[in-house]
Each structure stands twice: as structure tokens, then as C-alpha cells.
Design a protein around this motif. Structure first.
Motif, PDB file in Angstrom:
ATOM      1  N   ASN A 294      37.794  18.101  13.004  1.00  0.00           N
ATOM      2  CA  ASN A 294      38.768  18.655  12.185  1.00  0.00           C
ATOM      3  C   ASN A 294      38.483  18.845  10.892  1.00  0.00           C
ATOM      4  O   ASN A 294      39.302  18.484   9.774  1.00  0.00           O
TER       5      ASN A 294
ATOM      6  N   SER B 261      36.744  24.966  13.750  1.00  0.00           N
ATOM      7  CA  SER B 261      36.279  25.147  15.032  1.00  0.00           C
ATOM      8  C   SER B 261      35.622  26.490  15.348  1.00  0.00           C
ATOM      9  O   SER B 261      34.601  26.491  16.146  1.00  0.00           O
TER      10      SER B 261
ATOM     11  N   ASN C 186      38.130  20.838   8.399  1.00  0.00           N
ATOM     12  CA  ASN C 186      38.624  22.121   8.015  1.00  0.00           C
ATOM     13  C   ASN C 186      38.253  22.448   6.598  1.00  0.00           C
ATOM     14  O   ASN C 186      38.122  21.482   6.046  1.00  0.00           O
TER      15      ASN C 186
ATOM     16  N   LEU D  81      39.832  27.043   9.647  1.00  0.00           N
ATOM     17  CA  LEU D  81      39.699  26.003  10.668  1.00  0.00           C
ATOM     18  C   LEU D  81      37.924  25.973  10.943  1.00  0.00           C
ATOM     19  O   LEU D  81      37.393  27.035  10.654  1.00  0.00           O
TER      20      LEU D  81
END
Ligand SMILES: [Ca+2]
Ligand SMILES: [Ca+2]
Length: 507
Positions: free
Chosen positions: A458, A480, A460, A478
Motif C-alpha cells: 500500500n 497496485s 501509494n 495507487l
């Protein structure tokens, strides 16, 4: 049959040669210097005695820097390294800081081989460079290591290295022994140092919490008198516990009366070391006086050999027009991170230690390297409470270096070349290390990823505004989508992305 052949090839391998960086025998050398003090003549830097040293004139007044010492090896060799051992009496005066190393075949025309800065300690330094033919080597001190302005220069020992091959002496009929060996916590008897297997060690005793103290010794009984030209020591690999630092070598014909034939200090690396001497004897003893990294009282050895039959390796001539490495630079630390400064100098740093990392220690070893001199100015940065190992690095629109995260994962440190000052920036919203960072079109600095430190996953995006001096989370950025399929998960899959600034505020 194939098993027999492979055994045979192993045996042949053990009888082959060592190719090593070996110090040139100094017996016939002479040394001169631009000045010296009575009792500290230049010859003291090549006398194989760690306790004597050359010192530039200091009485009645110091001879001003630069100070130099020249060694004349009397023959021309293909040299590739120079070793400098600072004085060993605990007094730091004259330790060389900024320096240059030049070589010559005639003592008149000099070629630069290396520049740099030695750190202020008494550990041996070895400067390597591309092999070149030389009879003379000149080491010039341009600054004193303790602080600017001091004019002293001293040297306990200077060595010059060339690449050579040696034949290992046969170890058939040898008996070896040691003052101490560990056979309980691990099977590491003295015999392991002559078994031809670099995976096995002789290790002094440490079982039960009682570590046998230094000094240690390792003894060879060759069974009969042999004539040798040197001793080879193969230290263990990482973590290096028990590598021999300061040592002496003795020989004997009866195992009772010993003659010292060599003394010195080995660099704290796993490379094979060869120390040269000439002796005909039956017994040989290697005395370990210190541990090379001051890690503890142990002594270890992967292999110990006696050698003879030196042959200098002549390096292949470089191919024309294919590029050529020339001078090398000695840094006072391991430059794990580098930032170009607008004034043409280079900011470098390692971690809380000059040559090691780990933990969140709140300070960093840095230096400013000046390409015009080849020298560096070391500086320990403590005021930002930031161990800057493995951070994000960006340059803002004022040319300031913005360093974020790393071993102290949330910290920000800013270096301004115009004032030569470090200041602490605000903590990031998310701790990071090895993150990706870039300066975007409006001058702000965008960070994303970095699970190497500050917790996993996480990571980010967030953005730093140099004008407001704030970090702000970018909730839409993000991490991801940029993560890879690395089998180690987030710890490695969100690190080291390469970001490039694009138009209209995009990356
Ligand atoms: Ca000396
Ligand atoms: Ca071994």
C-alpha cells in the motif's frame, strides 16, 4: 572411470598456481621524500616494520603540504595497486587524507594513476588501478586526514602490488597444528586449512561462550627442510569473522627456536593474500595478531599454502579505440548513493557507517566529491536525524537534493549546494525505501512504492511541494497497477520503478 578422472583433475587443480595481487619484494628498494624529520627517514616506510614510519619535517616547523614520498623499486613491474599503512603508534598526526598516486618508468616523467581521499583511521588502504609499467611510485599528500590546515604527513608502510602466479608447494607429508581449534560447535580443526577445500575452515575455539583470545598461531611441519618464497592465506568469505589482520610469520628448523621472516597487515577482504619471504626451514608458523575487521578474537582460514616460483602476469594491451579505463578514485566511504550538484561537484553517501548498513540510526556518512581535484570532503550528517541508506533522490527546481526515506523510512533531508547546508524536511505520509521518485513538470516531487522499509504494501503515491515544504498523499495514485509479479511480494514488487515526467502534470 569418470569419478577417477574428476578426482585426478581436482588433484591437478590443487597443485596448480595462485594468481594474486602480491606486494613486490622491497629488499632492494630505496625511498626519498620532499622532507623528513630526523629519525623518521623515508626508508622507514619500506622497512617492513609496522612500528617505524616516515614523517615529513615537523621540527622546528612543519614542511607545508603537499608532501610526497617516492619509492624506487629498481626494476620495472606491471603494477596495479599501492598500499598505504598509516602510522601504528596511536598518534593520528600525518595520516594522509587527500592524495594522488603517480607512476614513472624513469623518475622524471610521471603519469597519474589515482586520486582520492583516505578516511581518518589507521587501517591499511589499498588503491587499485589499471596495470601499468613502472619503476617509481610517488604518493603525494595534499591534505591531512584529521582536519583541514594540518601540514603533517606520515606513512608506516608503503607497498606496491603486481599480479603474479605462484606454484603451491606440495602439502604431502605435512602435519599442521594450532593453538586453538573449534571442533564442537562446528568441525573446524587446523587440518581444514590444508585440505584443498575452500568450503572448509580452520576456526579457533568459541564453543561454550569461551572465545580463545588473540594472538593465535597456525603451524606447519613440512616433515623435512624445504625452500619457500612465500605464504598464501585464503581468508573466509562473508561475514569474514576471523580474517587475519596484523600477522607475523616465523620459521624454525627444530620447532623450538624461531626466526621471524615477515610481518604485515592484511586488508579485510576474502581475496587470497600472499606474503613474500625467502626461507629454508622445516617448520613455518603464521601468527594472527589482530582480526582484520576488529569483529572479535577469532582466527579463521579457508586454506594456507606455501608458495614459490613467482611469475609476473603481463596484462594484455588495450585494444585501440575500444575505450580505456584510466585513473581511479579513492572514496572515504562506499558511495551507495550519488547525486549530481549544479556546481559540478558530486554528493555521495553510504549509511550510518562508511562501509555497512542496517537499522535506523538517524545519521549518515556523506562526502562531496570534486572532479577537478579527485578528492572528497567527508561529513557526517546528524542534524536531520536521517539514515539515508537506500532512499529516494530527486533534485528540486532550486537545484537542492531532496532525499526521502531509506533506513529511516519517513524522513526527508534536503541538501542545498548554495549554502552547503543540510536541513530536515517534513516526514513523508508513508515510510518508504527504494521507492520511485521523480520531479514533475511543476517542480513538485512525486514518490510511489518502496516496501523495502517502513512496512510492506500500500505504498501509494504522495507529492512534495518545495514551496510549501509539505508532503501530500495522492489518493488516486495507487501503487497496485505498477507492482510486478515478484515472488517476494510487495517487499520487492514495488521497488525501483523508473519514472519519467510527462506533459500536463503526468508521470
Ligand atoms: Ca615502517
Ligand atoms: Ca579448507
Amino acid at each position: 572411470m569418470s569419478a577417477f578422472l574428476s578426482l585426478l583433475s581436482v588433484c591437478l587443480l590443487l597443485r596448480s598456481v595462485a594468481s594474486v595481487s602480491a606486494p613486490i619484494l622491497r629488499t632492494v628498494w630505496t625511498a626519498t621524500a620532499d622532507s623528513f624529520n630526523q629519525g623518521n627517514e623515508p626508508q622507514k616506510a619500506i622497512d617492513a616494520n609496522l612500528n617505524t614510519f616516515w614523517h615529513s619535517q615537523f621540527n622546528p616547523t612543519p614542511d607545508a603540504l603537499p608532501n610526497w614520498i617516492i619509492v624506487d623499486m629498481k626494476n620495472t613491474y606491471n603494477i596495479h595497486a599501492v598500499g598505504y599503512l598509516p602510522r601504528q603508534d596511536g598518534n593520528a598526526n600525518g595520516r594522509i587524507g587527500g592524495h594522488k598516486i603517480e607512476v614513472s618508468t624513469d623518475g622524471t616523467n610521471w603519469n597519474l594513476a589515482a586520486t582520492g581521499t583516505y578516511i581518518n583511521d589507521d587501517i591499511v588502504k589499498k588503491t587499485t588501478f589499471i596495470s601499468r609499467a613502472a619503476r617509481y611510485v610517488r604518493l603525494t599528500a595534499t591534505t591531512e586526514a584529521q582536519q583541514a590546515g594540518l601540514q603533517w604527513t606520515s606513512a608506516a608502510e608503503i607497498n606496491v602490488y603486481h599480479e603474479v602466479t605462484y606454484d603451491y608447494m606440495s602439502r604431502v607429508g605435512w602435519t599442521v597444528s594450532a593453538d586453538s581449534q573449534e571442533t564442537v560447535s562446528e568441525n573446524s580443526p587446523a587440518q581444514n586449512a590444508i585440505d584443498g577445500n575452500p568450503a572448509t575452515l580452520w576456526h579457533t575455539k568459541y564453543n561454550g561462550g569461551t572465545v580463545a583470545p588473540l594472538p593465535h598461531w597456525f603451524q606447519i611441519d613440512a616433515g623435512t627442510q624445504i625452500t619457500v618464497e612465500g605464504l598464501s592465506y585464503l581468508p573466509r568469505g562473508a561475514p569474514g569473522n576471523g580474517r587475519i589482520g596484523q600477522y607475523s610469520i616465523q620459521v624454525s628448523n627444530d620447532g623450538n627456536t624461531w626466526t621471524q621472516v615477515a610481518t604485515g597487515m592484511w586488508v579485510d577482504t576474502e581475496d587470497e593474500k600472499i606474503t613474500l619471504f625467502q626461507a629454508t626451514a622445516r617448520y613455518f608458523r603464521l601468527n594472527a595478531l589482530t582480526e582484520a575487521g576488529n569483529r572479535g578474537q577469532w582466527t579463521t582460514a579457508r586454506e594456507i599454502n606455501l608458495v614459490r616460483g613467482e611469475t609476473e602476469v603481463i596484462p594484455a594491451a588495450p585494444v585501440a579505440s575500444k575505450g580505456l579505463w584510466i585513473n581511479t578514485v579513492d572514496f572515504p566511504l562506499v558511495p551507495a548513493a550519488v547525486a549530481m550538484l549544479p556546481n559540478g561537484k558530486v554528493l555521495v553517501w553510504s549509511s550510518f557507517e562508511r562501509d555497512n548498513f542496517g537499522g535506523s540510526n538517524g545519521f549518515t556518512q556523506t562526502a562531496i566529491y570534486d572532479p577537478s581535484t579527485g578528492e572528497s570532503t567527508p561529513r557526517v550528517v546528524t542534524n536531520t536525524n536521517h539514515d539515508m541508506f537506500c532512499p529516494g533522490i530527486s533534485t528540486d527546481f532550486n537545484g537542492r537534493i531532496v532525499v526521502s526515506g531509506g533506513s529511516n523510512a519517513a524522513k526527508t533531508s534536503i541538501y542545498d549546494f548554495a549554502t552547503n547546508a543540510w536541513t530536515a524536511g517534513p516526514d513523508m505520509k508513508i515510510g518508504r525505501g527504494y521507492q520511485s521518485t521523480t520531479t514533475v513538470g511543476d517542480g513538485r516531487i512525486f514518490n510511489i512504492g518502496g516496501s523495502w522499509s517502513g512496512g510492506e504494501g500500500n505504498k501509494n503515491g504522495e507529492i512534495y511541494s518545495p514551496s510549501a515544504n509539505t508532503w501530500t498523499l495522492q489518493s488516486g495514485a495507487l501503487v497496485s497497477p505498477m507492482q510486478t509479479q515478484d515472488i517476494k511480494g510487495p517487499y520487492r514488487s514495488d521497488n525501483h520503478g523508473w519514472l519519467f515526467t510527462w506533459k500536463t502534470g503526468t508521470v
